[in-house]
Write an enzyme that holds these catalytic residues in place. Structure first.
Site: not given
Ligand code: TYD
Length: 135
Positions: A49-51, A96
């Protein structure tokens, strides 16, 4: 989102079993600077839950299975990592999320950069803003 992000890795098999080899700039489209792996993930937990601004990643579920959803800010696609010879490329500036981990899943991640919290975008709203800014 493009199907070519999911790659079939060459299995070197013989009567003893299987081996998969991954080398920088050959199977992996960058210089590998870091490896980390995720295991023992509790049921129902989603990770990631980050990029990243610059880090590129290559993910292999070397045991068990999980799903990865990649999102470029416009479209999302979910990939099944259910074989140890399947690798998924997550480019920089791609959101992602890892989910549906099997209890025995060992997810190995090869990364193009050393760990640096400043390279993370952890808020989805900020990610969308940065995509719109052409980052
Ligand atoms: P986190 O980013 O929450 O993992 P995930 O995205 O898989 O859910 O990372 C968990 C912790 O581990 C956080 O304190 C940062 C640390 N960490 C490192 O020290 N080095 C690393 O290479 C990574 C990926 C995380």
């Amino acid at each position: 989102m493009n199907d070519s992000l999911l790659k079939n890795l060459k299995i070197i098999g013989d009567s003893r079993g299987q081996l998969v080899a991954l080398e920088s700039n050959i199977e992996i489209p960058f210089d590998i600077k870091r490896v980390f792996y995720i295991y023992g993930t509790k049921e129902g937990i989603n990770r990631g839950k980050h990029s990243h601004y610059t880090t590129k990643q290559f993910l292999v579920s070397v045991k068990g299975y999980c799903k990865i959803t990649l999102d470029n800010g416009e479209t999302k696609k979910t990939y099944d990592l259910n074989e140890p010879n399947l690798g998924l490329f997550q480019d920089k500036m791609i959101w992602g999320e890892m989910h549906d981990f099997s209890e025995d899943c060992v997810l190995m991640v090869l990364a193009s950069e050393f760990y640096d919290e400043k390279d993370y975008i952890r808020e989805y709203k900020k990610f969308i803003e940065e995509v719109k800014n052409g980052k």
